[in-house]
Design an enzyme around this catalytic site. Sequence first.
Site: not given
Length: 298
Positions: A175, A243
Amino acid sequence: MNAVPRKVAVIGLGIMGLPMAVNLLKAGHPVTGFNRSQGKIDQLVSAGGVGASGTAEAVKDADVIITMVPDSPDIEAVVSGPDGVFANARKGAYWVDCSTIRPDVSVQLAAAARKAGIKALDAPVSGGETGAIEGNLSIMVGGETADVEAVRPVLEAIGSTVVHVGPSGSGQTVKATNQLIVAGTIELLAEALVFLEAHSVDTQAAIKVLAGGLAGSRVLDRKAASMIARKFEPGFRVDLHHKDLGIVTAAAREAGVAIPLGAMAAQLMGAVRAQGHGSLDHSALMLLVERLSGRSAS
């Protein structure tokens, strides 16, 4: 053939979690959900699900527990403590974390889950809000092979591409790679659109021909039109991609891997966030390109 219904708990009913829960209901799985805001729980109930007053209540009878929260500290808070997943899920339940968090935290939490008698998988998703609504997310799964196959019917209710990529933490690593590629592609698309507009080219026509060649991509297909229209309603917020790119740069540094373009993309995402655009879609990188080019309205 329909899969055998599994009792599913979904913790985190946000932009991604709620449509994922709704698609699980459509596939015939009973779903109990919990979210910090009651409005999201009410929406799940309206779709046929069951609302819970907290994590402990949501997970107590679940066969599969799906968590979808923003960051590593959030997932640690959800699974730990007397009211968390580990203390309240039944032995042998499957915990599937679809959040995007640090790979090292994912590995640590998987080990803690196993000590609690819970089978853990990290299964972050890609596809944004549209993919969550349409049920065609791409899901990269880390964990034991037998556990992946046991929950595959549940994952296939929310994703069209479900791939086992390795042991615990591997899903989060893949990811991170996804977020690296997506950020870089959005930035280049933003630069391309501003470049085209500066030369008074018909951007709609240009995007049509670009999409048919080697420059074509899912990002181009899904983001170009809204970027041209300057519509940045969040499908995936700048705050969250900022983030995620922090996760990428930290993991690359730890592994001794150079990511010069990725590091630049991370800085640009941080810059657009610092300009007050953190709540916008990550395609708002275009606003930064316009500003750097002296073409912004402000």
